[in-house]
Write an enzyme that holds these catalytic residues in place. Sequence first.
Site, PDB file in Angstrom:
ATOM      1  CE1 TYR A  67      -3.551  -2.578   0.020  1.00  0.00           C
ATOM      2  CE2 TYR A  67      -2.171  -3.409   1.758  1.00  0.00           C
ATOM      3  CZ  TYR A  67      -3.460  -3.755   0.820  1.00  0.00           C
ATOM      4  OH  TYR A  67      -3.911  -4.761   0.786  1.00  0.00           O
ATOM      5  CD  GLU A  76       8.635   6.336  -8.858  1.00  0.00           C
ATOM      6  OE1 GLU A  76       7.931   5.489  -8.054  1.00  0.00           O
ATOM      7  OE2 GLU A  76       9.838   5.872  -9.447  1.00  0.00           O
ATOM      8  CD  GLN A 113       6.268  24.850 -45.366  1.00  0.00           C
ATOM      9  OE1 GLN A 113       6.332  23.898 -46.070  1.00  0.00           O
ATOM     10  NE2 GLN A 113       5.320  25.739 -45.305  1.00  0.00           N
ATOM     11  CG  HIS A 172      20.989  21.478 -31.395  1.00  0.00           C
ATOM     12  ND1 HIS A 172      19.713  21.316 -30.880  1.00  0.00           N
ATOM     13  CD2 HIS A 172      21.551  22.252 -30.623  1.00  0.00           C
ATOM     14  CE1 HIS A 172      19.479  22.287 -29.860  1.00  0.00           C
ATOM     15  NE2 HIS A 172      20.936  22.835 -29.628  1.00  0.00           N
ATOM     16  N   GLY A 173      21.754  19.152 -35.569  1.00  0.00           N
ATOM     17  CA  GLY A 173      22.822  18.481 -36.558  1.00  0.00           C
ATOM     18  C   GLY A 173      23.911  17.914 -35.364  1.00  0.00           C
ATOM     19  N   GLY A 174      25.198  17.958 -36.321  1.00  0.00           N
ATOM     20  CA  GLY A 174      26.208  17.476 -35.684  1.00  0.00           C
ATOM     21  C   GLY A 174      26.494  17.836 -34.184  1.00  0.00           C
ATOM     22  N   GLY A 197       9.359   3.735 -12.997  1.00  0.00           N
ATOM     23  CA  GLY A 197       8.180   4.260 -12.151  1.00  0.00           C
ATOM     24  C   GLY A 197       6.883   3.425 -12.991  1.00  0.00           C
ATOM     25  CB  THR A 199       6.910  -0.216 -18.772  1.00  0.00           C
ATOM     26  OG1 THR A 199       5.707  -1.134 -18.734  1.00  0.00           O
ATOM     27  CG2 THR A 199       8.222  -0.772 -18.246  1.00  0.00           C
TER      28      THR A 199
HETATM   29  C1  FAD Z   1      17.762   3.692 -14.074  1.00  0.00           C
HETATM   30  C2  FAD Z   1      16.843   2.961 -13.411  1.00  0.00           C
HETATM   31  C3  FAD Z   1      16.397   3.436 -12.043  1.00  0.00           C
HETATM   32  C4  FAD Z   1      15.359   2.599 -11.387  1.00  0.00           C
HETATM   33  N1  FAD Z   1      14.960   3.145 -10.192  1.00  0.00           N
HETATM   34  C5  FAD Z   1      13.923   2.373  -9.494  1.00  0.00           C
HETATM   35  C6  FAD Z   1      13.749   2.765  -8.234  1.00  0.00           C
HETATM   36  O1  FAD Z   1      14.070   3.781  -7.671  1.00  0.00           O
HETATM   37  N2  FAD Z   1      12.815   1.930  -7.391  1.00  0.00           N
HETATM   38  C7  FAD Z   1      12.157   0.969  -8.083  1.00  0.00           C
HETATM   39  O2  FAD Z   1      11.333   0.401  -7.441  1.00  0.00           O
HETATM   40  N3  FAD Z   1      12.718   0.826  -9.368  1.00  0.00           N
HETATM   41  C8  FAD Z   1      13.231   1.241  -9.954  1.00  0.00           C
HETATM   42  N4  FAD Z   1      13.722   0.997 -11.310  1.00  0.00           N
HETATM   43  C9  FAD Z   1      12.915  -0.178 -11.757  1.00  0.00           C
HETATM   44  C10 FAD Z   1      11.847   0.301 -12.711  1.00  0.00           C
HETATM   45  O3  FAD Z   1      10.843   0.499 -12.250  1.00  0.00           O
HETATM   46  C11 FAD Z   1      11.740  -1.135 -13.663  1.00  0.00           C
HETATM   47  O4  FAD Z   1      12.660  -1.506 -14.623  1.00  0.00           O
HETATM   48  C12 FAD Z   1      10.520  -1.016 -14.526  1.00  0.00           C
HETATM   49  O5  FAD Z   1       9.369  -0.990 -13.663  1.00  0.00           O
HETATM   50  C13 FAD Z   1      10.203  -2.309 -15.622  1.00  0.00           C
HETATM   51  O6  FAD Z   1      10.367  -3.328 -14.829  1.00  0.00           O
HETATM   52  P1  FAD Z   1      11.337  -4.423 -15.510  1.00  0.00           P
HETATM   53  O7  FAD Z   1      12.591  -3.791 -15.771  1.00  0.00           O
HETATM   54  O8  FAD Z   1      11.285  -5.729 -14.549  1.00  0.00           O
HETATM   55  O9  FAD Z   1      10.866  -4.997 -16.842  1.00  0.00           O
HETATM   56  P2  FAD Z   1       9.961  -6.135 -17.165  1.00  0.00           P
HETATM   57  O10 FAD Z   1       8.801  -6.140 -16.155  1.00  0.00           O
HETATM   58  O11 FAD Z   1      10.840  -7.373 -17.080  1.00  0.00           O
HETATM   59  O12 FAD Z   1       9.326  -5.739 -18.406  1.00  0.00           O
HETATM   60  C14 FAD Z   1      10.122  -5.840 -19.641  1.00  0.00           C
HETATM   61  C15 FAD Z   1       9.287  -5.664 -20.795  1.00  0.00           C
HETATM   62  O13 FAD Z   1       7.853  -6.086 -21.017  1.00  0.00           O
HETATM   63  C16 FAD Z   1       6.844  -5.214 -20.738  1.00  0.00           C
HETATM   64  N5  FAD Z   1       5.843  -5.965 -19.988  1.00  0.00           N
HETATM   65  C17 FAD Z   1       5.785  -6.313 -18.826  1.00  0.00           C
HETATM   66  N6  FAD Z   1       4.548  -7.010 -18.479  1.00  0.00           N
HETATM   67  C18 FAD Z   1       3.653  -6.748 -19.413  1.00  0.00           C
HETATM   68  C19 FAD Z   1       2.414  -6.674 -19.732  1.00  0.00           C
HETATM   69  N7  FAD Z   1       1.616  -7.183 -18.736  1.00  0.00           N
HETATM   70  N8  FAD Z   1       1.930  -6.232 -20.887  1.00  0.00           N
HETATM   71  C20 FAD Z   1       2.560  -5.714 -21.652  1.00  0.00           C
HETATM   72  N9  FAD Z   1       3.993  -5.800 -21.551  1.00  0.00           N
HETATM   73  C21 FAD Z   1       4.524  -6.028 -20.364  1.00  0.00           C
HETATM   74  C22 FAD Z   1       7.446  -4.087 -20.159  1.00  0.00           C
HETATM   75  O14 FAD Z   1       6.598  -2.875 -20.381  1.00  0.00           O
HETATM   76  C23 FAD Z   1       8.926  -4.111 -20.611  1.00  0.00           C
HETATM   77  O15 FAD Z   1       8.602  -3.548 -21.857  1.00  0.00           O
HETATM   78  C24 FAD Z   1      14.755   1.679 -11.966  1.00  0.00           C
HETATM   79  C25 FAD Z   1      14.907   1.292 -13.281  1.00  0.00           C
HETATM   80  C26 FAD Z   1      15.865   1.882 -13.827  1.00  0.00           C
HETATM   81  C27 FAD Z   1      16.268   1.570 -15.463  1.00  0.00           C
END
Ligand code: FAD
Length: 213
Positions: A67, A76, A113, A172-174, A197, A199
């Site tokens: 929760y 977030e 344009q 910005h090009g190169g 946060g 995907t």
């Molecule tokens: C730089 C960085 C910082 C981060 N910081 C934090 C943090 O501070 N705290 C924290 O808790 N997490 C953090 N994360 C984790 C982040 O929240 C996860 O990477 C993200 O939620 C995706 O989870 P995963 O990497 O396990 O991908 P996965 O769950 O393995 O997903 C892989 C792919 O499959 C897709 N997918 C998964 N399930 C489904 C579904 N049901 N339907 C369709 N597509 C799906 C996803 O969208 C993705 O494209 C961080 C990640 C990064 C890269």
Amino acid sequence: MLVTAVKTTDQGGHHGLSFLIVERGEGVRSSALEKLGWHASDTAEIQFEDAFVPEENLLGQENGGFYLIMANFQWERLLMALGAVGAMKVAFERTREFALQRQAFGKPIAHHQVIRHKLAEIAVTVEAGRDVTYAALRRYVAGEDAAREVTIAKLATQRSAFDVIDTCLQIHGGAGYMKEYGIERAARDARLGPIGGGTDEIMKEILGRSLGL
Ligand SMILES: Cc1cc2nc3c(=O)[nH]c(=O)nc-3n(C[C@H](O)[C@H](O)[C@H](O)COP(=O)(O)OP(=O)(O)OC[C@H]3O[C@@H](n4cnc5c(N)ncnc54)[C@H](O)[C@@H]3O)c2cc1C
């Protein structure tokens, strides 16, 4: 000191999660991961082995961590939407200035344009992203249920920010590929948005369900 979400029962799924503060030290090892962007914020693999956690380090209710995670998600995601709007705006303003100064084929590139239209499209994306984000923020600040609006705001701004900044880099090009202009860094940093946060795919699932789908 680490704030962790730990499985404290053998229940499946999201059940039985508790927030524990874990002190660094014996039984805690971490190794930084190399990544595309966000270099100002470390991300690491952390390993725990027989790490002792005193009872007073429990945050909130035992087994009530999910929760807390869900409550934190709204802020977030909103913060990410606000950040994306700000990043798009800065990139747009810098690119507009650059396009007015940079000359090609006898005139500023902004007066071709195709470039003018790209900048006009970016202005629309920034304005629309800002409006949905502010609408979500208003609901959140008023203490209303803002889950749907926050989801929309995150979806409307994260991929857009990356696309907008990539277009700015192109204008910005190169020079855009060079660190000096800051656009390449902005593009690398923006790529996290549709992943972190929650995907974009998961955001669409949440929104889809809230639409009764
Ligand atoms: C730089 C960085 C910082 C981060 N910081 C934090 C943090 O501070 N705290 C924290 O808790 N997490 C953090 N994360 C984790 C982040 O929240 C996860 O990477 C993200 O939620 C995706 O989870 P995963 O990497 O396990 O991908 P996965 O769950 O393995 O997903 C892989 C792919 O499959 C897709 N997918 C998964 N399930 C489904 C579904 N049901 N339907 C369709 N597509 C799906 C996803 O969208 C993705 O494209 C961080 C990640 C990064 C890269």
